[in-house]
Design a protein around this motif. Structure first.
Motif: not given
Length: 149
Positions: A81-100
């Motif tokens: 669960f910690i690994t999946l949470a970290a992977l989700s966050a690592l996807i959310a951060i760069p896609t968030g920058h692209v979305a901004r």
């Protein structure tokens, strides 16, 4: 004379505006806008910044994976669960920058969601790092206790 020069000015303005309007006239464009239903307009506007939605999805996914610790199911295998949470966050951060970045071009559409996703992603990564440090500290403390006897 003034009337002729005014017509010439209007003619020049129309000639300058014509390339921007395309081959259709102004009347045709108005009729086309009236034919479009509100649902079509919603569909085209709703999907303009999909990257912001993807970023928000993965940020909420990271929060959900960490939220499973409150339900107790994640304590069976916390590493997954910690690994999946970290992977989700690592996807959310760069896609968030692209979305901004895309939101700037789309008159601010989706920029708030993208910023929330970036912040949530960093918070999820911080919680994951603290959980890993706590686990490593627990193992190290147990190793010191068992080595002293």
């Amino acid at each position: 004379m003034n009337g002729a020069s005014a017509r010439t000015r209007d003619g020049q303005k129309r000639a300058n505006q014509a390339p921007h309007e395309g081959t259709r006239g102004a009347g045709t464009r108005d009729a086309g806008a009236q034919d479009a239903s509100p649902q079509d307009a919603e569909r085209t506007l709703a999907g303009r910044n999909r990257t912001a939605k993807v970023s928000g999805f993965f940020a909420l996914g990271g929060v959900a994976f960490l939220g499973n610790f409150a339900t107790g199911i994640a304590w069976i295998n916390p590493g997954v669960f910690i690994t999946l949470a970290a992977l989700s966050a690592l996807i959310a951060i760069p896609t968030g920058h692209v979305a901004r970045f895309r939101g700037r071009r789309l008159a601010g559409e989706g920029r708030g969601l993208a910023l929330a996703s970036i912040l949530t992603g960093w918070l999820v990564l911080l919680v994951c790092a603290l959980a890993i440090l706590a686990f490593v500290g627990l193992i190290a403390g147990l190793a010191i206790l068992s080595d002293g006897s």
